[in-house]
Design a protein around this motif. Structure first.
Motif, PDB file in Angstrom:
ATOM      1  N   CYS A 176       0.840  -1.205   0.000  1.00  0.00           N
ATOM      2  CA  CYS A 176       0.000   0.000   0.000  1.00  0.00           C
ATOM      3  C   CYS A 176       0.872   1.251   0.000  1.00  0.00           C
ATOM      4  N   GLN A 177       1.932   1.242   0.766  1.00  0.00           N
ATOM      5  CA  GLN A 177       2.843   2.380   0.803  1.00  0.00           C
ATOM      6  C   GLN A 177       3.550   2.554  -0.548  1.00  0.00           C
ATOM      7  N   SER A 178       3.893   1.442  -1.190  1.00  0.00           N
ATOM      8  CA  SER A 178       4.498   1.507  -2.526  1.00  0.00           C
ATOM      9  C   SER A 178       3.518   2.086  -3.531  1.00  0.00           C
ATOM     10  N   CYS A 179       2.267   1.671  -3.440  1.00  0.00           N
ATOM     11  CA  CYS A 179       1.222   2.196  -4.320  1.00  0.00           C
ATOM     12  C   CYS A 179       1.039   3.690  -4.082  1.00  0.00           C
ATOM     13  N   ALA A 180       1.005   4.101  -2.840  1.00  0.00           N
ATOM     14  CA  ALA A 180       0.825   5.513  -2.506  1.00  0.00           C
ATOM     15  C   ALA A 180       1.939   6.353  -3.112  1.00  0.00           C
ATOM     16  N   GLU A 181       3.166   5.887  -3.017  1.00  0.00           N
ATOM     17  CA  GLU A 181       4.290   6.630  -3.574  1.00  0.00           C
ATOM     18  C   GLU A 181       4.196   6.697  -5.094  1.00  0.00           C
ATOM     19  N   ALA A 182       3.832   5.595  -5.725  1.00  0.00           N
ATOM     20  CA  ALA A 182       3.677   5.590  -7.188  1.00  0.00           C
ATOM     21  C   ALA A 182       2.579   6.565  -7.608  1.00  0.00           C
ATOM     22  N   CYS A 183       1.496   6.609  -6.854  1.00  0.00           N
ATOM     23  CA  CYS A 183       0.399   7.532  -7.164  1.00  0.00           C
ATOM     24  C   CYS A 183       0.839   8.979  -7.001  1.00  0.00           C
ATOM     25  N   ARG A 184       1.616   9.261  -5.973  1.00  0.00           N
ATOM     26  CA  ARG A 184       2.108  10.631  -5.774  1.00  0.00           C
ATOM     27  C   ARG A 184       3.009  11.056  -6.929  1.00  0.00           C
ATOM     28  N   GLN A 185       3.859  10.155  -7.365  1.00  0.00           N
ATOM     29  CA  GLN A 185       4.739  10.456  -8.495  1.00  0.00           C
ATOM     30  C   GLN A 185       3.933  10.668  -9.770  1.00  0.00           C
ATOM     31  N   CYS A 186       2.937   9.835  -9.988  1.00  0.00           N
ATOM     32  CA  CYS A 186       2.079   9.979 -11.161  1.00  0.00           C
ATOM     33  C   CYS A 186       1.348  11.310 -11.124  1.00  0.00           C
ATOM     34  N   ALA A 187       0.836  11.690  -9.973  1.00  0.00           N
ATOM     35  CA  ALA A 187       0.125  12.960  -9.834  1.00  0.00           C
ATOM     36  C   ALA A 187       1.036  14.128 -10.194  1.00  0.00           C
ATOM     37  N   GLU A 188       2.260  14.078  -9.730  1.00  0.00           N
ATOM     38  CA  GLU A 188       3.202  15.155 -10.032  1.00  0.00           C
ATOM     39  C   GLU A 188       3.492  15.233 -11.534  1.00  0.00           C
ATOM     40  N   GLU A 189       3.686  14.097 -12.168  1.00  0.00           N
ATOM     41  CA  GLU A 189       3.912  14.076 -13.621  1.00  0.00           C
ATOM     42  C   GLU A 189       2.703  14.639 -14.374  1.00  0.00           C
ATOM     43  N   CYS A 190       1.525  14.265 -13.931  1.00  0.00           N
ATOM     44  CA  CYS A 190       0.311  14.768 -14.570  1.00  0.00           C
ATOM     45  C   CYS A 190       0.186  16.280 -14.423  1.00  0.00           C
ATOM     46  N   ARG A 191       0.530  16.791 -13.229  1.00  0.00           N
ATOM     47  CA  ARG A 191       0.487  18.237 -13.018  1.00  0.00           C
ATOM     48  C   ARG A 191       1.493  18.952 -13.943  1.00  0.00           C
ATOM     49  N   GLN A 192       2.655  18.357 -14.109  1.00  0.00           N
ATOM     50  CA  GLN A 192       3.642  18.955 -14.997  1.00  0.00           C
ATOM     51  C   GLN A 192       3.140  18.965 -16.438  1.00  0.00           C
ATOM     52  N   LEU A 193       2.524  17.866 -16.869  1.00  0.00           N
ATOM     53  CA  LEU A 193       1.976  17.811 -18.225  1.00  0.00           C
ATOM     54  C   LEU A 193       0.845  18.820 -18.395  1.00  0.00           C
ATOM     55  N   ALA A 194       0.012  18.947 -17.385  1.00  0.00           N
ATOM     56  CA  ALA A 194      -1.091  19.901 -17.456  1.00  0.00           C
ATOM     57  C   ALA A 194      -0.540  21.320 -17.598  1.00  0.00           C
ATOM     58  N   GLY A 195       0.514  21.625 -16.873  1.00  0.00           N
ATOM     59  CA  GLY A 195       1.123  22.944 -16.953  1.00  0.00           C
ATOM     60  C   GLY A 195       1.778  23.199 -18.298  1.00  0.00           C
ATOM     61  N   ALA A 196       2.353  22.149 -18.889  1.00  0.00           N
ATOM     62  CA  ALA A 196       3.001  22.284 -20.186  1.00  0.00           C
ATOM     63  C   ALA A 196       1.983  22.466 -21.302  1.00  0.00           C
ATOM     64  N   ALA A 197       0.773  21.968 -21.069  1.00  0.00           N
ATOM     65  CA  ALA A 197      -0.259  22.022 -22.101  1.00  0.00           C
ATOM     66  C   ALA A 197      -0.952  23.379 -22.162  1.00  0.00           C
TER      67      ALA A 197
END
Length: 56
Positions: free
Chosen positions: A34-55
């Motif tokens: 669960c902790q591994s999943c949480a970290e992966a989700c946090r990283q994914c969220a950050e990448e998505c925010r960066q893509l949203a900002g680039a768009a």
């Protein structure tokens, strides 16, 4: 994104919200997977925010 769609920022923003919610939920559980999943989700969220900002 490569075609400059007007929907990219919204879709990436929504993806970030979903990943944040998943990370929050999984982060509440002590199990290692669960902790591994949480970290992966946090990283994914950050990448998505960066893509949203680039768009924008």
């Amino acid at each position: 994104m490569s075609r400059g769609s007007q929907f990219v920022a919204g879709i990436c923003g929504l993806c970030a919200e979903a990943c944040d919610a998943c990370g929050t939920e999984c982060g509440q559980h002590e199990a290692e997977h669960c902790q591994s999943c949480a970290e992966a989700c946090r990283q994914c969220a950050e990448e998505c925010r960066q893509l949203a900002g680039a768009a924008v």
